[in-house]
Design a protein around this motif. Structure first.
Motif, PDB file in Angstrom:
ATOM      1  N   PRO A  82      27.636  48.099  36.293  1.00 20.04           N
ATOM      2  CA  PRO A  82      27.916  48.529  37.667  1.00 20.04           C
ATOM      3  C   PRO A  82      26.794  48.204  38.646  1.00 20.04           C
ATOM      4  O   PRO A  82      27.047  47.993  39.836  1.00 20.04           O
ATOM      5  N   HIS A  84      26.874  59.559  27.433  1.00 22.04           N
ATOM      6  CA  HIS A  84      27.620  59.328  28.685  1.00 22.04           C
ATOM      7  C   HIS A  84      27.311  57.912  29.176  1.00 22.04           C
ATOM      8  O   HIS A  84      26.595  57.732  30.165  1.00 22.04           O
ATOM      9  N   PRO A  85      27.842  56.890  28.520  1.00 23.22           N
ATOM     10  CA  PRO A  85      27.412  55.509  28.789  1.00 23.22           C
ATOM     11  C   PRO A  85      27.732  54.992  30.179  1.00 23.22           C
ATOM     12  O   PRO A  85      27.128  54.008  30.620  1.00 23.22           O
ATOM     13  N   GLN A  86      28.675  55.602  30.885  1.00 26.71           N
ATOM     14  CA  GLN A  86      29.016  55.144  32.232  1.00 26.71           C
ATOM     15  C   GLN A  86      28.207  55.854  33.316  1.00 26.71           C
ATOM     16  O   GLN A  86      28.284  55.486  34.495  1.00 26.71           O
ATOM     17  N   ALA A  87      27.457  56.872  32.930  1.00 22.96           N
ATOM     18  CA  ALA A  87      26.709  57.673  33.902  1.00 22.96           C
ATOM     19  C   ALA A  87      25.307  57.104  34.128  1.00 22.96           C
ATOM     20  O   ALA A  87      24.800  56.306  33.327  1.00 22.96           O
ATOM     21  N   ALA A 106      30.112  56.491  40.296  1.00 21.32           N
ATOM     22  CA  ALA A 106      29.263  56.772  39.143  1.00 21.32           C
ATOM     23  C   ALA A 106      28.972  58.262  39.040  1.00 21.32           C
ATOM     24  O   ALA A 106      28.756  58.944  40.045  1.00 21.32           O
ATOM     25  N   ASP A 107      28.959  58.762  37.812  1.00 23.22           N
ATOM     26  CA  ASP A 107      28.526  60.126  37.556  1.00 23.22           C
ATOM     27  C   ASP A 107      27.007  60.154  37.431  1.00 23.22           C
ATOM     28  O   ASP A 107      26.387  59.197  36.957  1.00 23.22           O
ATOM     29  N   THR A 109      22.956  46.488  27.524  1.00 24.84           N
ATOM     30  CA  THR A 109      23.987  47.189  28.290  1.00 24.84           C
ATOM     31  C   THR A 109      23.387  48.213  29.238  1.00 24.84           C
ATOM     32  O   THR A 109      24.019  48.588  30.229  1.00 24.84           O
ATOM     33  N   HIS A 110      22.185  48.710  28.932  1.00 26.72           N
ATOM     34  CA  HIS A 110      21.543  49.744  29.744  1.00 26.72           C
ATOM     35  C   HIS A 110      20.079  49.376  29.965  1.00 26.72           C
ATOM     36  O   HIS A 110      19.476  48.664  29.150  1.00 26.72           O
ATOM     37  N   TYR A 148      20.092  53.298  33.752  1.00 28.83           N
ATOM     38  CA  TYR A 148      21.278  52.755  34.404  1.00 28.83           C
ATOM     39  C   TYR A 148      22.153  52.008  33.401  1.00 28.83           C
ATOM     40  O   TYR A 148      21.621  51.248  32.573  1.00 28.83           O
ATOM     41  N   PRO A 149      23.475  52.123  33.496  1.00 28.35           N
ATOM     42  CA  PRO A 149      24.339  51.111  32.873  1.00 28.35           C
ATOM     43  C   PRO A 149      24.230  49.839  33.714  1.00 28.35           C
ATOM     44  O   PRO A 149      24.297  49.891  34.951  1.00 28.35           O
ATOM     45  N   GLU A 182      30.304  54.483  44.583  1.00 26.95           N
ATOM     46  CA  GLU A 182      31.187  53.643  43.765  1.00 26.95           C
ATOM     47  C   GLU A 182      31.877  54.450  42.661  1.00 26.95           C
ATOM     48  O   GLU A 182      32.691  53.893  41.913  1.00 26.95           O
TER      49      GLU A 182
END
Length: 242
Positions: free
Chosen positions: A158, A105-108, A187-188, A79-80, A154-155, A185
């Protein structure tokens, strides 16, 4: 994931340092010389369950190597992806700090900003600030402290979505290009300080004329991309301050 181009004198120590942090390693041979390719073969053969080796038949550039790594990591079910450079300049023992932030913070995107020692060339240090200024302009924010450091997490999802719709820089323009566009897009960005030295094997593949032309072209494209995103970026920054 480590993109490699003729760093045979440093890569063994880097890989062992990475493996010591209890993470698997993806090596991308970006058209290396026979000497470096041999070292990579030996690293893969020694621990094939933990060291993957991908190959480009010819040199395509750091960005192209990183993108090859992303595709492989996604296919392998990750995933990352954590990216470090092959020349030994990064503080590999900081990997747990980066992964801890990625887990929280998995989306950052977790991005290193360099804390240099006395080994950094003064000209290179000051030249980085020109890119910093352009990144601040092209994001209308100070969210990205350093867009050139190749130590980041990176995740994957995205990134693959961005790669599917946007042609990204394939050489030394990659690290800045992808970070600004991921910020656009939504992203944090989490900035983490990390010690950086220059480099353990004394090899740099930055090509002064070609890479500077590519970086200048990238900043120009990002600037015009920022202009038509201006309302959205201003709204995002206003909401952030609110």
């Amino acid at each position: 994931m480590i993109p490699v181009y003729n760093h045979e004198h440093a890569i063994t120590a880097v890989v062992h340092a990475v493996l010591a942090q209890d993470v698997d390693c993806i090596l991308v041979d970006d058209g290396c010389s026979p000497a470096c390719a041999t070292v990579l073969n030996e690293l893969h053969a020694a621990i094939p369950a933990r060291v993957s080796l991908l190959r480009h038949a010819s040199n395509q550039g750091k960005g192209a190597a990183v993108m090859t790594g992303f595709v492989h990591a996604a296919e392998a079910g990750y995933t990352h992806l954590l990216q470090v450079d092959a020349d030994g300049q990064h503080c590999i023992t900081d990997i747990p700090r980066f992964l801890e932030q990625a887990q929280a913070h998995p989306q950052a995107i977790v991005v290193g900003y360099p804390v240099y020692d006395e080994s950094v060339p003064a000209l290179r240090l000051y030249a980085r600030y020109l890119t910093h200024v352009w990144v601040w302009i092209n994001t209308l924010s100070f969210a990205i402290r350093d867009s050139m450091c190749g130590f980041r997490v990176y995740p994957i999802a995205p990134v693959l979505a961005l790669m599917a719709k946007q042609t990204l820089g394939k050489r030394m323009n990659f690290d800045t290009d992808i970070l600004v566009r991921l910020y656009w897009e939504g992203a944090d960005i989490i900035n983490l300080p990390t010690r950086v030295a220059y480099p353990t094997d004394g090899v740099s593949h930055f090509r002064v004329w070609l890479d500077n032309v590519l970086i200048t072209k990238m900043h120009t494209q990002l600037f015009f991309g920022m202009l038509w995103r201006l309302p959205r970026l201003l709204l995002r920054n206003w909401r952030g301050r609110s």
